[in-house]
Write a protein that holds these residues in place. Structure first.
Motif, PDB file in Angstrom:
ATOM      1  N   GLU A 105       0.851  -1.195   0.000  1.00  0.00           N
ATOM      2  CA  GLU A 105       0.000   0.000   0.000  1.00  0.00           C
ATOM      3  C   GLU A 105       0.885   1.242   0.000  1.00  0.00           C
ATOM      4  OE1 GLU A 105      -2.579  -0.379   3.355  1.00  0.00           O
ATOM      5  OE2 GLU A 105      -3.807  -1.932   2.427  1.00  0.00           O
ATOM      6  N   SER A 106       1.603   1.428  -1.089  1.00  0.00           N
ATOM      7  CA  SER A 106       2.548   2.549  -1.173  1.00  0.00           C
ATOM      8  C   SER A 106       2.098   3.616  -2.168  1.00  0.00           C
ATOM      9  CB  SER A 106       3.942   2.034  -1.542  1.00  0.00           C
ATOM     10  OG  SER A 106       3.899   1.244  -2.704  1.00  0.00           O
ATOM     11  N   GLN A 107       0.777   3.702  -2.370  1.00  0.00           N
ATOM     12  CA  GLN A 107       0.202   4.745  -3.219  1.00  0.00           C
ATOM     13  C   GLN A 107      -0.523   5.754  -2.326  1.00  0.00           C
ATOM     14  OE1 GLN A 107       1.303   4.190  -6.282  1.00  0.00           O
ATOM     15  NE2 GLN A 107       2.039   2.228  -5.476  1.00  0.00           N
ATOM     16  N   MET A 108      -0.661   6.989  -2.809  1.00  0.00           N
ATOM     17  CA  MET A 108      -1.311   8.027  -2.017  1.00  0.00           C
ATOM     18  C   MET A 108      -2.520   8.587  -2.754  1.00  0.00           C
ATOM     19  SD  MET A 108       0.154  11.752  -0.798  1.00  0.00           S
ATOM     20  CE  MET A 108       1.107  11.153   0.593  1.00  0.00           C
ATOM     21  N   ASN A 233      -1.529  -0.891  -4.087  1.00  0.00           N
ATOM     22  CA  ASN A 233      -0.858  -0.725  -5.382  1.00  0.00           C
ATOM     23  C   ASN A 233      -1.726  -1.198  -6.547  1.00  0.00           C
ATOM     24  OD1 ASN A 233       1.230   0.009  -3.703  1.00  0.00           O
ATOM     25  ND2 ASN A 233       2.399  -1.859  -3.986  1.00  0.00           N
ATOM     26  N   SER A 234      -2.437  -2.302  -6.346  1.00  0.00           N
ATOM     27  CA  SER A 234      -3.260  -2.842  -7.434  1.00  0.00           C
ATOM     28  C   SER A 234      -4.443  -1.930  -7.744  1.00  0.00           C
ATOM     29  CB  SER A 234      -3.743  -4.260  -7.099  1.00  0.00           C
ATOM     30  OG  SER A 234      -4.609  -4.242  -5.986  1.00  0.00           O
ATOM     31  N   TRP A 235      -4.953  -1.214  -6.722  1.00  0.00           N
ATOM     32  CA  TRP A 235      -6.060  -0.274  -6.970  1.00  0.00           C
ATOM     33  C   TRP A 235      -5.616   0.858  -7.887  1.00  0.00           C
ATOM     34  CZ3 TRP A 235      -7.860   0.310  -1.158  1.00  0.00           C
ATOM     35  CH2 TRP A 235      -8.373  -0.917  -0.729  1.00  0.00           C
ATOM     36  N   ILE A 239      -7.064   1.912 -11.637  1.00  0.00           N
ATOM     37  CA  ILE A 239      -7.447   3.282 -12.005  1.00  0.00           C
ATOM     38  C   ILE A 239      -6.733   3.710 -13.276  1.00  0.00           C
ATOM     39  CG2 ILE A 239      -7.239   5.705 -11.299  1.00  0.00           C
ATOM     40  CD1 ILE A 239      -7.714   4.654  -8.382  1.00  0.00           C
ATOM     41  N   LEU A 240      -5.437   3.479 -13.340  1.00  0.00           N
ATOM     42  CA  LEU A 240      -4.668   3.846 -14.529  1.00  0.00           C
ATOM     43  C   LEU A 240      -5.157   3.086 -15.757  1.00  0.00           C
ATOM     44  CD1 LEU A 240      -1.099   3.994 -12.951  1.00  0.00           C
ATOM     45  CD2 LEU A 240      -2.394   5.928 -13.852  1.00  0.00           C
ATOM     46  N   HIS A 241      -5.474   1.813 -15.560  1.00  0.00           N
ATOM     47  CA  HIS A 241      -5.982   0.986 -16.664  1.00  0.00           C
ATOM     48  C   HIS A 241      -7.284   1.568 -17.214  1.00  0.00           C
ATOM     49  CE1 HIS A 241      -8.170  -2.457 -18.426  1.00  0.00           C
ATOM     50  NE2 HIS A 241      -6.971  -2.840 -18.844  1.00  0.00           N
ATOM     51  N   ASP A 242      -8.170   2.013 -16.316  1.00  0.00           N
ATOM     52  CA  ASP A 242      -9.454   2.565 -16.753  1.00  0.00           C
ATOM     53  C   ASP A 242      -9.293   3.949 -17.384  1.00  0.00           C
ATOM     54  OD1 ASP A 242     -10.663   0.279 -15.920  1.00  0.00           O
ATOM     55  OD2 ASP A 242     -11.543   1.119 -14.100  1.00  0.00           O
ATOM     56  N   GLN A 268       5.649  -4.464 -10.027  1.00  0.00           N
ATOM     57  CA  GLN A 268       5.607  -5.913 -10.274  1.00  0.00           C
ATOM     58  C   GLN A 268       4.170  -6.415 -10.472  1.00  0.00           C
ATOM     59  OE1 GLN A 268       8.204  -7.795  -7.141  1.00  0.00           O
ATOM     60  NE2 GLN A 268       8.889  -8.924  -8.909  1.00  0.00           N
ATOM     61  N   ILE A 269       3.421  -5.694 -11.294  1.00  0.00           N
ATOM     62  CA  ILE A 269       2.038  -6.051 -11.587  1.00  0.00           C
ATOM     63  C   ILE A 269       1.927  -6.422 -13.061  1.00  0.00           C
ATOM     64  CG2 ILE A 269      -0.328  -5.153 -11.784  1.00  0.00           C
ATOM     65  CD1 ILE A 269       0.333  -3.345  -9.374  1.00  0.00           C
ATOM     66  N   THR A 270       1.250  -7.511 -13.374  1.00  0.00           N
ATOM     67  CA  THR A 270       0.997  -7.880 -14.768  1.00  0.00           C
ATOM     68  C   THR A 270      -0.468  -7.604 -15.090  1.00  0.00           C
ATOM     69  OG1 THR A 270       0.593 -10.162 -14.074  1.00  0.00           O
ATOM     70  CG2 THR A 270       2.796  -9.629 -14.900  1.00  0.00           C
ATOM     71  N   GLU A 271      -0.704  -7.011 -16.239  1.00  0.00           N
ATOM     72  CA  GLU A 271      -2.060  -6.616 -16.633  1.00  0.00           C
ATOM     73  C   GLU A 271      -3.013  -7.809 -16.646  1.00  0.00           C
ATOM     74  OE1 GLU A 271      -4.400  -4.426 -20.354  1.00  0.00           O
ATOM     75  OE2 GLU A 271      -2.217  -4.598 -20.381  1.00  0.00           O
ATOM     76  N   GLN A 272      -2.522  -8.969 -17.119  1.00  0.00           N
ATOM     77  CA  GLN A 272      -3.384 -10.152 -17.238  1.00  0.00           C
ATOM     78  C   GLN A 272      -3.904 -10.631 -15.887  1.00  0.00           C
ATOM     79  OE1 GLN A 272      -0.420  -9.673 -18.600  1.00  0.00           O
ATOM     80  NE2 GLN A 272      -0.191 -10.659 -20.585  1.00  0.00           N
TER      81      GLN A 272
END
Length: 284
Positions: A105-108, A233-235, A239-242, A268-272
């Motif tokens: 959870e390193s996003q703000m 981080n995944s959230w 958001i960026l994907h949308d 270290q996130i994969t779109e799939q």
């Protein structure tokens, strides 16, 4: 499809008659002996079916088998690509973050008041606010979780609207070289390239609570105190994907796509494997 007793011609063995067949093999009686072949692969290059009606039906089966084979090959290749992508992400991550432990959870997410809605985009930075009490009262908050993998989400609520209608205004990666633990003035500057501002129409389609949820109170939407909070981080990736999908201008869409790919690499996130948004608004 019944091919028993159908006449065939083999390039090498000559005329024959089909005596057995199933989904994977076929047996043919030639002049002196029986021969088994792979079905339906043997047809086309090596074996010809005399019955025209049966040949047409068989051709459809061959085409379906070929499509299944190609699809299976494609799936295997995609699995290999995904594995290679994961390996590349891991190696890149190890290179970029040697001495930094990636926090999940390193996003703000930042609450912008009216003035900040303008300054955040004109200056491309936010202020983390001052400490309210204790020995360090009045000093700037240190955004200690923010690092090279972090992004800042800018949000606001229109006057008189409930918290559930909090809109996403824009987003930026922190500037290159920024380390939250070393931040003395509380200012969090944006990356020179990876920064996006949404139009009012786009912002209306990006509600913050579609992504964010407090797992202890999954249907509760409240923000009582503080200018910012950390989140998953995944959230942020969701958001960026949308946002990529929202952008109609080709240049803006390309930048949004590059931003998304850069963020995923850093985290270290994969779109799939990215799950669908499941914030508090999605659980009502």
């Amino acid at each position: 499809m019944n091919l028993i007793n159908k006449k065939v011609t083999h390039k090498r063995f000559g005329m024959g008659s089909i005596v057995k067949h199933n989904d994977s093999s076929i047996e043919i009686l030639f002049a002196t002996e029986n021969k088994k072949f792979v079905f339906p692969d043997v047809f086309g290059k090596h074996l010809k079916l005399h019955d025209k009606s049966a040949a047409i039906s068989l051709e459809k089966i061959i085409q379906e088998k070929e499509m299944e084979r190609k699809e299976e090959e494609w799936k295997k290749e995609e699995e290999k690509k995904l594995l290679r992508k994961k390996q590349e992400l891991r190696l890149e991550y190890e290179k970029l973050m040697k001495n930094h432990k990636l926090h999940p959870e390193s996003q703000m997410v930042f609450w912008c008041d009216t003035d900040e809605q303008n300054s955040s985009f004109s200056e491309w930075k936010v202020f983390s606010g001052a400490i309210k009490s204790g020995n360090n009262k009045g000093k700037p908050n240190k955004p200690i979780r923010l690092h090279q993998n972090s992004a800042v989400l800018l949000t606001a609520i229109d006057s008189g609207m409930p918290e559930k209608d909090r809109r996403i205004l824009g987003v930026y990666m922190v500037n290159e070289g920024f380390v939250g633990k070393l931040c003395e003035d509380g200012n969090i500057p944006a990356h020179t390239k990876y920064r996006l501002q949404l139009t009012e129409q786009e912002s209306d389609q990006m509600l913050f609570w579609e992504y964010y949820v407090n797992e202890k109170f999954p249907k509760k939407m409240s923000w009582n105190t503080g200018k910012y909070r950390y989140f998953d981080n995944s959230w942020m990736a969701q958001i960026l994907h949308d946002i990529v999908s929202l952008k109609s201008d080709p240049k803006e869409r390309e930048l949004a796509q590059q931003f998304f790919e850069h963020f995923c690499k850093m985290n270290q996130i994969t779109e799939q494997e990215l799950p669908k948004p499941n914030g508090a608004l999605m659980r009502i």
